[in-house]
Motif scaffolding. Structure first.
Motif, PDB file in Angstrom:
ATOM      1  N   UNK A  37      44.510  32.145  50.443  1.00 20.41           N
ATOM      2  CA  UNK A  37      44.622  31.351  49.225  1.00 20.41           C
ATOM      3  C   UNK A  37      43.755  31.941  48.121  1.00 20.41           C
ATOM      4  N   UNK A  38      42.502  32.236  48.449  1.00 22.87           N
ATOM      5  CA  UNK A  38      41.609  32.795  47.435  1.00 22.87           C
ATOM      6  C   UNK A  38      41.942  34.249  47.135  1.00 22.87           C
ATOM      7  N   UNK A  39      42.411  34.981  48.145  1.00 21.06           N
ATOM      8  CA  UNK A  39      42.846  36.358  47.898  1.00 21.06           C
ATOM      9  C   UNK A  39      43.989  36.367  46.889  1.00 21.06           C
ATOM     10  N   UNK A  40      44.928  35.440  47.062  1.00 20.84           N
ATOM     11  CA  UNK A  40      46.057  35.363  46.120  1.00 20.84           C
ATOM     12  C   UNK A  40      45.571  35.027  44.715  1.00 20.84           C
ATOM     13  N   UNK A  41      44.557  34.159  44.607  1.00 18.37           N
ATOM     14  CA  UNK A  41      43.978  33.868  43.291  1.00 18.37           C
ATOM     15  C   UNK A  41      43.448  35.150  42.661  1.00 18.37           C
ATOM     16  N   UNK A  42      42.724  35.937  43.446  1.00 19.55           N
ATOM     17  CA  UNK A  42      42.120  37.162  42.918  1.00 19.55           C
ATOM     18  C   UNK A  42      43.161  38.228  42.592  1.00 19.55           C
ATOM     19  N   UNK A  43      44.234  38.288  43.388  1.00 16.53           N
ATOM     20  CA  UNK A  43      45.331  39.197  43.046  1.00 16.53           C
ATOM     21  C   UNK A  43      45.937  38.781  41.705  1.00 16.53           C
ATOM     22  N   UNK A  44      46.112  37.468  41.524  1.00 14.35           N
ATOM     23  CA  UNK A  44      46.640  36.975  40.257  1.00 14.35           C
ATOM     24  C   UNK A  44      45.717  37.288  39.091  1.00 14.35           C
ATOM     25  N   UNK A  45      44.405  37.123  39.296  1.00 20.42           N
ATOM     26  CA  UNK A  45      43.436  37.449  38.241  1.00 20.42           C
ATOM     27  C   UNK A  45      43.534  38.919  37.854  1.00 20.42           C
ATOM     28  N   UNK A  46      43.572  39.773  38.873  1.00 22.46           N
ATOM     29  CA  UNK A  46      43.646  41.213  38.618  1.00 22.46           C
ATOM     30  C   UNK A  46      44.933  41.570  37.881  1.00 22.46           C
ATOM     31  N   UNK A  47      46.059  40.990  38.309  1.00 25.34           N
ATOM     32  CA  UNK A  47      47.322  41.251  37.622  1.00 25.34           C
ATOM     33  C   UNK A  47      47.272  40.756  36.181  1.00 25.34           C
ATOM     34  N   UNK A  48      46.638  39.599  35.976  1.00 25.23           N
ATOM     35  CA  UNK A  48      46.494  39.082  34.625  1.00 25.23           C
ATOM     36  C   UNK A  48      45.697  40.018  33.741  1.00 25.23           C
ATOM     37  N   UNK A  49      44.596  40.542  34.278  1.00 24.71           N
ATOM     38  CA  UNK A  49      43.792  41.501  33.521  1.00 24.71           C
ATOM     39  C   UNK A  49      44.593  42.762  33.195  1.00 24.71           C
ATOM     40  N   UNK A  50      45.300  43.288  34.207  1.00 23.96           N
ATOM     41  CA  UNK A  50      46.046  44.535  34.022  1.00 23.96           C
ATOM     42  C   UNK A  50      47.173  44.368  33.015  1.00 23.96           C
ATOM     43  N   UNK A  51      47.964  43.308  33.173  1.00 22.21           N
ATOM     44  CA  UNK A  51      49.080  43.094  32.244  1.00 22.21           C
ATOM     45  C   UNK A  51      48.577  42.818  30.832  1.00 22.21           C
ATOM     46  N   UNK A  52      47.458  42.094  30.716  1.00 20.31           N
ATOM     47  CA  UNK A  52      46.890  41.838  29.385  1.00 20.31           C
ATOM     48  C   UNK A  52      46.492  43.158  28.720  1.00 20.31           C
ATOM     49  N   UNK A  53      45.915  44.054  29.506  1.00 18.53           N
ATOM     50  CA  UNK A  53      45.520  45.362  28.970  1.00 18.53           C
ATOM     51  C   UNK A  53      46.739  46.169  28.533  1.00 18.53           C
ATOM     52  N   UNK A  54      47.774  46.226  29.389  1.00 21.81           N
ATOM     53  CA  UNK A  54      48.963  47.022  29.067  1.00 21.81           C
ATOM     54  C   UNK A  54      49.730  46.439  27.886  1.00 21.81           C
ATOM     55  N   UNK A  55      49.872  45.127  27.876  1.00 25.09           N
ATOM     56  CA  UNK A  55      50.602  44.481  26.781  1.00 25.09           C
ATOM     57  C   UNK A  55      49.884  44.691  25.456  1.00 25.09           C
TER      58      UNK A  55
END
Length: 447
Positions: free
Chosen positions: A122-140
């Motif tokens: 559950x918490x791993x999925x939260x952190x994967x989501x956080x990382x994806x959010x950071x990455x997509x925010x950077x690329x966008x």
């Protein structure tokens, strides 16, 4: 559901800059945009327990996804600050329900020797989501205009709940909820579907029946056992004079996880890097990605060893180093250390958090609650957790304006000392014992 929550945190950390410019936010409005989700999540947690008890854990997961989806749509197409906050509030309700429904379901459906590892997903999925959010925010931000790039950042968060809803029909119901509902045959079938040894199914069912019988006919922890009643809306709610020992422990887990300020690091790390002298916006977003990676990688290691090493050693180690690095972060700002050092310390703060305090809070809270009080106990735990998180997010900028970034992290360090004392003196070990064995042990201690 957890990845959706994580993605919201990561994407908002990247989107808050262009959002602030477009809606001309003040510092207070910026704090409200960030913190409102967590305060509303506390309300979502309060309704999650009755919903999970009345309609089941599986239904609660689906309800969470619909709330996330509606909130994401509101945020993506917001034309004013008020519409944005409304979307944050809708998503916040989904966050609150998710923080109860998912950990309860995983705890009740997992075998005892794998419960720690599976619950940590559950918490791993939260952190994967956080990382994806950071990455997509950077690329966008690199390729799209500032005027509307934040809409893409936030809108991508709708993918996760849609995927969960598409596959929800294949999710079995919690066997322990089925037992509470009197569906013994269905509970046996689900246990077999989940991979339990056929020879272990009947003893497990018998242990569940024994636990339910004990809590129906006796008092626990010196107060009346919480009993189900039906209110005017048809929902099941709890009636209890005072929280019992296990519920107070769950409240402690919820509070101490967030009071040490890691939520401020997640949301405002780009601001701290700017204050430390890192002027380039793209580099600050890359710093966010580094923070996200440092939060995810240690957790992938700790989830593999939590059932062998135990909960207590990881919680105490995590809290100790989290406190040390938080104090050092305060020193780095007071002494004007290099932005590179600040990035490293931010990563160490989140890394130490993810060794134990981050992933195992809701696992330990659910393990220390009996079957018939687990949903309500996790409701209180999640509600206090989200309130504390909201206070941190809502006050971080204001405190930093008054005390400086160094004073802010010194304050969080003092809170970390209190958290370390809690994990050292209060938290019991629960590894490699079934939920029914833990409940029987608590009954024996109380008698």
């Amino acid at each position: 559901t957890a990845a959706t929550l994580g993605y919201d945190v990561g994407s908002m950390a990247g989107a808050i800059g262009p959002l602030s410019e477009q809606f001309e936010m003040t510092s207070v409005q910026k704090e409200v945009a960030m913190g409102s989700l967590n305060f509303i999540a506390a309300g979502g947690a309060l309704i999650a327990g009755p919903i999970a008890d009345k309609f089941g854990r599986k239904y609660s997961v689906g309800f969470t996804c619909w709330l996330f989806l509606v909130g994401t749509i509101f945020m993506t197409f917001a034309t004013s600050y008020g519409a944005l906050v409304l979307g944050r509030m809708m998503a916040g309700l989904g966050v609150g329900v998710a923080f109860v429904a998912a950990p309860v379901f995983i705890s009740e459906a997992s075998p005892s020797d794998k419960r720690g590892e599976l619950n940590t997903t559950f918490d791993v999925a939260i952190n994967v989501g956080i990382l994806l959010g950071y990455i997509f925010a950077y690329l966008v931000q690199l390729v799209l205009p500032v005027a509307w790039n934040w809409r893409i950042m936030l809108g991508l968060g709708g993918i996760f709940p849609i995927v969960v809803l598409c596959f929800l029909s294949g999710l079995p119901e919690s066997p322990r909820w089925l037992m509470i509902s009197g569906e013994k045959a269905a509970a046996e079938q689900v246990l077999q579907e989940l991979g339990s040894d056929p020879e272990e199914v009947k003893p497990t069912i018998s242990a569940m029946e024994e636990e339910l019988a004990c809590y129906r006919d006796s008092r626990y922890d010196g107060v009346p056992t919480p009993r189900l009643k039906t209110d005017c809306c048809g929902l099941q709610c709890r009636r209890c004079e005072l929280p019992g020992k296990a519920q107070r422990l769950a409240l402690g887990f919820g509070f101490w996880q967030q009071i040490s300020g890691t939520e401020a690091v997640l949301y405002y790390s780009a601001d701290y890097l700017y204050n430390a002298g890192l002027q380039n916006a793209e580099l600050r977003l890359l710093g966010n990605v580094a923070v996200g990676l440092s939060k995810l990688i240690p957790e992938l290691v700790s989830m593999r060893i939590v059932d062998q090493v135990g909960r207590r050693p990881l919680l105490m180690t995590s809290s100790f180093f989290l406190t040390v690095f938080t104090f050092l972060l305060g020193v780095s700002f007071s002494q004007n250390w290099s932005p590179v050092v600040v990035v490293i310390l931010l990563c160490l703060v989140m890394g130490s958090f993810s060794v134990g305090v981050g992933p195992f809070t809701f696992l330990c809270a659910s393990e220390n609650l009996s079957m018939n009080e687990r949903a309500w106990g996790m409701t209180m735990c999640a509600a206090l957790n989200r309130c504390t998180s909201g206070i941190v997010a809502l006050t971080a900028v204001s405190i930093s304006d008054r005390l400086g970034d160094s004073g802010l992290f010194y304050l969080y360090g003092v809170c970390g000392v209190g958290a370390s004392m809690f994990y050292c003196r209060v938290v019991p070990e629960t590894a490699c014992q079934s939920l029914e064995e833990l409940a029987a042990q608590r009954r024996l201690e109380s008698s």
